[in-house]
Scaffold this motif. Structure first.
Motif, short mmCIF file in Angstrom:
data_model
loop_
_atom_site.label_atom_id
_atom_site.label_comp_id
_atom_site.label_asym_id
_atom_site.label_seq_id
_atom_site.Cartn_x
_atom_site.Cartn_y
_atom_site.Cartn_z
N SER A 53 103.19 -40.89 26.52
CA SER A 53 102.18 -40.15 25.76
C SER A 53 101.74 -41.02 24.59
O SER A 53 102.43 -41.96 24.18
CB SER A 53 102.76 -38.83 25.24
OG SER A 53 103.17 -38.01 26.32
N PHE A 54 100.58 -40.67 24.01
CA PHE A 54 99.97 -41.50 22.96
C PHE A 54 99.75 -40.64 21.71
O PHE A 54 99.32 -39.49 21.80
CB PHE A 54 98.66 -42.10 23.47
CG PHE A 54 98.79 -42.74 24.82
CD1 PHE A 54 99.35 -43.99 24.95
CD2 PHE A 54 98.39 -42.06 25.97
CE1 PHE A 54 99.50 -44.57 26.20
CE2 PHE A 54 98.53 -42.63 27.22
CZ PHE A 54 99.09 -43.90 27.34
N HIS A 55 100.02 -41.22 20.57
CA HIS A 55 100.01 -40.47 19.33
C HIS A 55 99.19 -41.20 18.26
O HIS A 55 99.18 -42.43 18.20
CB HIS A 55 101.44 -40.28 18.81
CG HIS A 55 102.39 -39.78 19.86
ND1 HIS A 55 102.59 -38.44 20.12
CD2 HIS A 55 103.20 -40.47 20.72
CE1 HIS A 55 103.48 -38.31 21.09
NE2 HIS A 55 103.86 -39.53 21.48
N LEU A 56 98.52 -40.40 17.43
CA LEU A 56 97.73 -40.93 16.31
C LEU A 56 98.05 -40.11 15.06
O LEU A 56 98.10 -38.88 15.10
CB LEU A 56 96.23 -40.87 16.62
CG LEU A 56 95.29 -41.27 15.48
CD1 LEU A 56 94.10 -42.06 16.02
CD2 LEU A 56 94.75 -40.03 14.74
N GLU A 57 98.26 -40.82 13.95
CA GLU A 57 98.48 -40.18 12.66
C GLU A 57 97.52 -40.79 11.63
O GLU A 57 97.33 -42.01 11.62
CB GLU A 57 99.93 -40.37 12.19
CG GLU A 57 100.95 -39.74 13.13
CD GLU A 57 102.39 -40.07 12.74
OE1 GLU A 57 102.57 -40.89 11.81
OE2 GLU A 57 103.32 -39.52 13.36
N ILE A 58 96.91 -39.95 10.81
CA ILE A 58 95.99 -40.41 9.78
C ILE A 58 96.54 -40.01 8.41
O ILE A 58 96.84 -38.84 8.18
CB ILE A 58 94.57 -39.83 9.98
CG1 ILE A 58 93.96 -40.39 11.28
CG2 ILE A 58 93.68 -40.16 8.79
CD1 ILE A 58 92.54 -39.94 11.52
N TYR A 59 96.66 -41.00 7.53
CA TYR A 59 97.16 -40.77 6.17
C TYR A 59 96.06 -41.09 5.16
O TYR A 59 95.29 -42.04 5.33
CB TYR A 59 98.37 -41.65 5.89
CG TYR A 59 99.58 -41.35 6.74
CD1 TYR A 59 100.56 -40.47 6.31
CD2 TYR A 59 99.72 -41.94 8.00
CE1 TYR A 59 101.67 -40.20 7.10
CE2 TYR A 59 100.82 -41.66 8.80
CZ TYR A 59 101.80 -40.80 8.34
OH TYR A 59 102.88 -40.52 9.12
N SER A 60 96.01 -40.29 4.09
CA SER A 60 95.08 -40.57 3.00
C SER A 60 95.57 -41.79 2.25
O SER A 60 96.73 -41.87 1.83
CB SER A 60 95.00 -39.36 2.05
OG SER A 60 94.28 -39.70 0.89
N MET A 61 94.68 -42.77 2.07
CA MET A 61 95.07 -44.00 1.38
C MET A 61 95.29 -43.75 -0.11
O MET A 61 96.13 -44.40 -0.75
CB MET A 61 94.01 -45.09 1.59
CG MET A 61 94.40 -46.46 1.08
SD MET A 61 93.17 -47.73 1.48
CE MET A 61 93.33 -47.80 3.27
N ARG A 62 94.57 -42.79 -0.67
CA ARG A 62 94.67 -42.53 -2.11
C ARG A 62 95.86 -41.63 -2.42
O ARG A 62 96.62 -41.89 -3.34
CB ARG A 62 93.37 -41.90 -2.62
CG ARG A 62 93.32 -41.72 -4.13
CD ARG A 62 91.89 -41.41 -4.55
NE ARG A 62 91.40 -40.19 -3.93
CZ ARG A 62 91.53 -38.98 -4.48
NH1 ARG A 62 92.13 -38.84 -5.64
NH2 ARG A 62 91.04 -37.92 -3.87
N VAL A 71 99.01 -45.61 15.17
CA VAL A 71 99.03 -45.21 16.58
C VAL A 71 100.28 -45.79 17.25
O VAL A 71 100.72 -46.89 16.92
CB VAL A 71 97.76 -45.67 17.32
CG1 VAL A 71 96.55 -44.89 16.87
CG2 VAL A 71 97.52 -47.16 17.14
N TYR A 72 100.83 -45.04 18.20
CA TYR A 72 101.99 -45.50 18.96
C TYR A 72 102.08 -44.68 20.24
O TYR A 72 101.41 -43.65 20.39
CB TYR A 72 103.28 -45.38 18.14
CG TYR A 72 103.61 -43.98 17.69
CD1 TYR A 72 104.45 -43.15 18.45
CD2 TYR A 72 103.09 -43.46 16.51
CE1 TYR A 72 104.75 -41.87 18.05
CE2 TYR A 72 103.39 -42.18 16.09
CZ TYR A 72 104.23 -41.39 16.86
OH TYR A 72 104.51 -40.10 16.46
N SER A 73 102.91 -45.13 21.16
CA SER A 73 103.15 -44.41 22.41
C SER A 73 104.64 -44.08 22.52
O SER A 73 105.47 -44.67 21.83
CB SER A 73 102.70 -45.25 23.61
OG SER A 73 103.37 -46.50 23.62
N SER A 74 104.96 -43.13 23.40
CA SER A 74 106.35 -42.72 23.57
C SER A 74 106.59 -42.27 25.00
O SER A 74 105.66 -41.88 25.71
CB SER A 74 106.70 -41.58 22.60
OG SER A 74 105.96 -40.40 22.92
N ASN A 75 107.86 -42.36 25.44
CA ASN A 75 108.28 -41.80 26.72
C ASN A 75 109.66 -41.19 26.56
O ASN A 75 110.13 -41.00 25.42
CB ASN A 75 108.24 -42.87 27.83
CG ASN A 75 109.17 -44.03 27.55
OD1 ASN A 75 110.04 -43.96 26.68
ND2 ASN A 75 109.00 -45.12 28.29
#
Length: 253
Positions: A102-111, A142-146
């Protein structure tokens, strides 16, 4: 013939026949794609065997731990589209480690350094994230996992566009700043000229007759009024300073 786990068929020539109707094939799996099905065919003067003998080659539990593991990290990740409140990103798939990933995305606020979005895709590493603050910068991970674990994370930076309202506000601020700068420059020039004119009048006062003094003061007053009127005309909107000074000096604008 060997049919690997990657659905690739390969003919094997490592068999030995002793001439008594018995053949022996030697096959040693070395990678995870070497596990699959081994097909044996027989032929004689009558013809070929219709259905082959099938030997399934499967790894042991120890071999599974050695050969299969977490997936590889995602590759060639790029921001494919951005708007004032959304981002789109896609990557190339790495090796799956021998099991579905599976594929994962995380978004973080830079400020603020806080998590804003967390998205998972089970099909492909392509993501669309909406509802982000406009005109902001982010760190995208972004990263993937199994079933064996997760890959190494890939991080990149991205930003949303400014909204139309904010762009208009910034443009208005730029216009006001330019007008203010021009006004200050004109005011400085006016002050310097006024000081120079006063110094010149004071120097000539002792050596001039009353009529000459009156003429010099008239010229000075005319010059001052003209420069003041030019300064106020530079402003797109006449300020209270111009109006109050006009009344005090009795200069018609």
């Amino acid at each position: 013939m060997f049919n690997s786990s990657s659905s690739e068929a390969v003919d094997l020539f490592t068999f030995v026949s002793n001439g008594t109707g018995r053949s022996m094939a030697k096959f040693i799996p070395k990678t995870k794609t070497d596990y699959g099905a081994l097909y044996c065919f027989i032929k004689n003067e009558v013809g070929n065997m219709k259905e082959p003998c099938i030997f399934n080659i499967v790894p042991t539990e120890l071999q599974l731990e050695i050969l299969f593991g977490p997936p590889e990290s995602l590759q060639n990740c790029t921001i494919t589209n951005q708007s004032f409140n959304s981002l789109s990103l896609s990557c190339d798939i790495g090796d799956d480690g021998g099991s579905k990933q599976s594929f994962h995305l995380e978004i973080y606020s830079m400020r603020k350094e806080q998590l804003l979005a967390n998205v998972t895709s089970h099909d492909n590493p392509s993501f669309i994230v909406r509802g982000l603050p406009p005109g902001s910068s982010f760190i995208v991970v972004v990263y993937s996992s199994n079933s064996k674990g997760r890959s190494t994370s890939v991080a990149l930076t991205a930003s949303t566009l400014f909204s139309a309202e904010r762009q208009t506000e910034d443009e208005n601020k730029s216009v006001i700043s330019a007008v203010l700068l021009v006004s200050l420059a004109a005011l400085g020039t006016l002050a310097l000229l006024a000081v120079a004119a006063v110094v010149a009048v004071v120097r000539n006062k002792t050596r001039s007759s009353p009529n000459e003094e009156s003429e010099q003061l008239s010229v000075l007053q005319f010059l001052f009024y003209s420069l003041f009127y030019s300064f106020c005309s530079v402003l797109t909107v006449r300020t209270a300073f111009c109006f109050s000074s006009t009344v005090f000096l009795e200069v018609p604008l």
